[in-house]
Scaffold this active site. Structure first.
Site, PDB file in Angstrom:
ATOM      1  N   ASN A 178      -9.053  -0.464 -14.584  1.00 52.56           N
ATOM      2  CA  ASN A 178      -7.603  -0.433 -14.385  1.00 52.56           C
ATOM      3  C   ASN A 178      -7.175  -1.849 -14.030  1.00 52.56           C
ATOM      4  OD1 ASN A 178      -4.983  -0.112 -13.580  1.00 52.56           O
ATOM      5  ND2 ASN A 178      -5.423   1.241 -11.844  1.00 52.56           N
ATOM      6  N   LYS A 218      -4.304  -2.990 -13.644  1.00 44.12           N
ATOM      7  CA  LYS A 218      -3.057  -2.998 -12.852  1.00 44.12           C
ATOM      8  C   LYS A 218      -2.098  -4.052 -13.425  1.00 44.12           C
ATOM      9  CE  LYS A 218      -5.648  -1.096  -9.032  1.00 44.12           C
ATOM     10  NZ  LYS A 218      -5.806  -0.909  -7.596  1.00 44.12           N
ATOM     11  N   HIS A 278      -1.764   7.628  -9.999  1.00 44.65           N
ATOM     12  CA  HIS A 278      -2.400   6.587  -9.175  1.00 44.65           C
ATOM     13  C   HIS A 278      -1.653   6.434  -7.851  1.00 44.65           C
ATOM     14  CE1 HIS A 278      -4.003   2.766  -7.831  1.00 44.65           C
ATOM     15  NE2 HIS A 278      -4.988   2.968  -8.680  1.00 44.65           N
ATOM     16  N   GLU A 323      -0.869   3.912  -6.185  1.00 48.65           N
ATOM     17  CA  GLU A 323       0.175   2.878  -6.171  1.00 48.65           C
ATOM     18  C   GLU A 323       1.479   3.424  -6.744  1.00 48.65           C
ATOM     19  OE1 GLU A 323      -2.220  -0.104  -8.092  1.00 48.65           O
ATOM     20  OE2 GLU A 323      -3.453  -0.200  -6.280  1.00 48.65           O
ATOM     21  N   GLU A 333      -9.810   8.616  -5.650  1.00 49.87           N
ATOM     22  CA  GLU A 333      -9.602   7.267  -5.145  1.00 49.87           C
ATOM     23  C   GLU A 333      -9.039   7.339  -3.730  1.00 49.87           C
ATOM     24  OE1 GLU A 333      -9.285   4.339  -8.712  1.00 49.87           O
ATOM     25  OE2 GLU A 333      -7.281   4.903  -8.057  1.00 49.87           O
ATOM     26  N   GLY A 336      -8.694  -1.707  -3.134  1.00 46.57           N
ATOM     27  CA  GLY A 336      -8.352  -3.115  -2.945  1.00 46.57           C
ATOM     28  C   GLY A 336      -8.659  -3.646  -1.557  1.00 46.57           C
ATOM     29  N   SER A 340     -12.758  -0.086  -4.556  1.00 43.08           N
ATOM     30  CA  SER A 340     -13.685  -1.185  -4.252  1.00 43.08           C
ATOM     31  C   SER A 340     -15.065  -0.985  -4.867  1.00 43.08           C
ATOM     32  CB  SER A 340     -13.783  -1.410  -2.734  1.00 43.08           C
ATOM     33  OG  SER A 340     -12.514  -1.769  -2.209  1.00 43.08           O
TER      34      SER A 340
HETATM   35  P1  13P Z   1     -10.093  -1.630  -6.550  1.00 38.66           P
HETATM   36  O1  13P Z   1     -11.336  -1.470  -7.381  1.00 38.66           O
HETATM   37  O2  13P Z   1      -9.488  -3.002  -6.685  1.00 38.66           O
HETATM   38  O3  13P Z   1     -10.308  -1.211  -5.135  1.00 38.66           O
HETATM   39  O4  13P Z   1      -8.987  -0.643  -7.165  1.00 38.66           O
HETATM   40  C1  13P Z   1      -9.329   0.672  -7.399  1.00 38.66           C
HETATM   41  C2  13P Z   1      -8.248   1.315  -8.171  1.00 38.66           C
HETATM   42  O5  13P Z   1      -7.149   1.515  -7.687  1.00 38.66           O
HETATM   43  C3  13P Z   1      -8.530   1.710  -9.566  1.00 38.66           C
HETATM   44  O6  13P Z   1      -7.518   2.491 -10.090  1.00 38.66           O
END
Ligand code: 13P
Length: 257
Positions: free
Chosen positions: A9, A11, A96, A98, A168, A174, A214
């Site tokens: 992803n 982002k 997601h 976010e 997740e 992150g 992560s």
């Molecule tokens: P990270 O791997 O940067 O923690 O992000 C995970 C994520 O949100 C994947 O959709």
């Protein structure tokens, strides 16, 4: 036996040039080395077409990070499921954290998007996960259950052919803090049990459950070796071939073992 699935992803990252470069690097490596693992990349919407071109005939599939549920029409700023399919997407990430947190997406809206995507046979990567306060208060399972019930409302088993769930935990996204393999397995087992109750044991066994939060080259093997962890949804580490490719390699090694 469920095939491993590793998805990146990206982002809201990359440029046109870096997106193409990243796609080229991943496509070249995956084609040679990882026949046992399904791989997808999910670039920002403006880069879907150039990334598809860079992926060429490789086995890396293309995914989007969002879609709207309505058919094409007057929805300024939105992208329809059929448009994603038109440019070669096989997958879309929905739900997601976010999007839930920053763009106020509710279980109800996510459900509409999931129903629209599955009805048109666009693969769905459905994300769920609890925030830290929920985990600390012992509400992890309750939160997952609410998100599963809401997101998968009215979703018939027949629509789950290309359907993947990504667990997740929001506190691991992150942050560099990864769920322990035991924490991931516990949540994944809960999700699979919920699927078995809601659908059937056979349906639950067939649905892949990815872990996200992560995931890095050095923790992937341990997470992926858990019984109910069928792959990874990778954020930050998916932007660097030297971080992302070893995650795919770890899955390939486990698949071959
Ligand atoms: P990270 O791997 O940067 O923690 O992000 C995970 C994520 O949100 C994947 O959709």
């Amino acid at each position: 036996m469920r095939r491993y699935f590793v998805a990146g992803n990206w982002k809201m990252n990359t440029t046109l040039e870096s997106a193409k470069g990243l796609a080229n690097a991943i496509a070249a490596d995956v084609t040679q080395k990882s026949p046992m693992v399904d791989v997808a990349v999910c670039p920002p919407a403006p880069y879907l077409v150039p990334v598809r071109e860079a992926l060429g005939s490789s086995k890396v599939s293309l995914g989007a990070q969002n879609a709207y549920f309505a058919s094409p029409g007057a929805y300024t700023g939105e992208v329809a499921v059929e448009m994603l399919q038109d440019v070669g997407c096989k997958w879309v990430i929905l739900g997601h954290s976010e999007r839930r947190q920053l763009f106020s997406e509710t279980d109800d809206l996510i459900n509409k998007k999931i129903v629209a995507a599955t009805a048109k046979e666009l693969g769905v990567i459905f994300c769920i996960g609890e925030v830290l306060a929920d985990r600390q208060a012992g509400r992890m399972e309750a939160v997952l259950q609410t998100q599963l019930e809401g997101g998968m409302k009215d979703l018939d088993a027949g629509l789950l052919g290309q359907f993947v769930i990504a667990y997740e935990p929001v506190w691991a996204i992150g942050t560099g803090v990864t769920a322990t393999p035991e924490q991931a397995e516990e949540a994944h087992l809960f999700i699979r049990s919920w699927l078995a109750k809601r659908y059937s044991a056979a349906t639950a066994e067939g649905i892949r459950i990815l872990y996200g939060g992560s995931v890095k080259a050095d923790n992937a093997a341990e997470l992926l070796s858990q019984k109910n962890v069928d792959g990874a949804l990778v954020g930050g580490a998916s932007l660097k071939p030297d971080q992302f490719l070893p995650i795919i390699a770890a899955a390939a090694k486990l698949a071959e073992a």
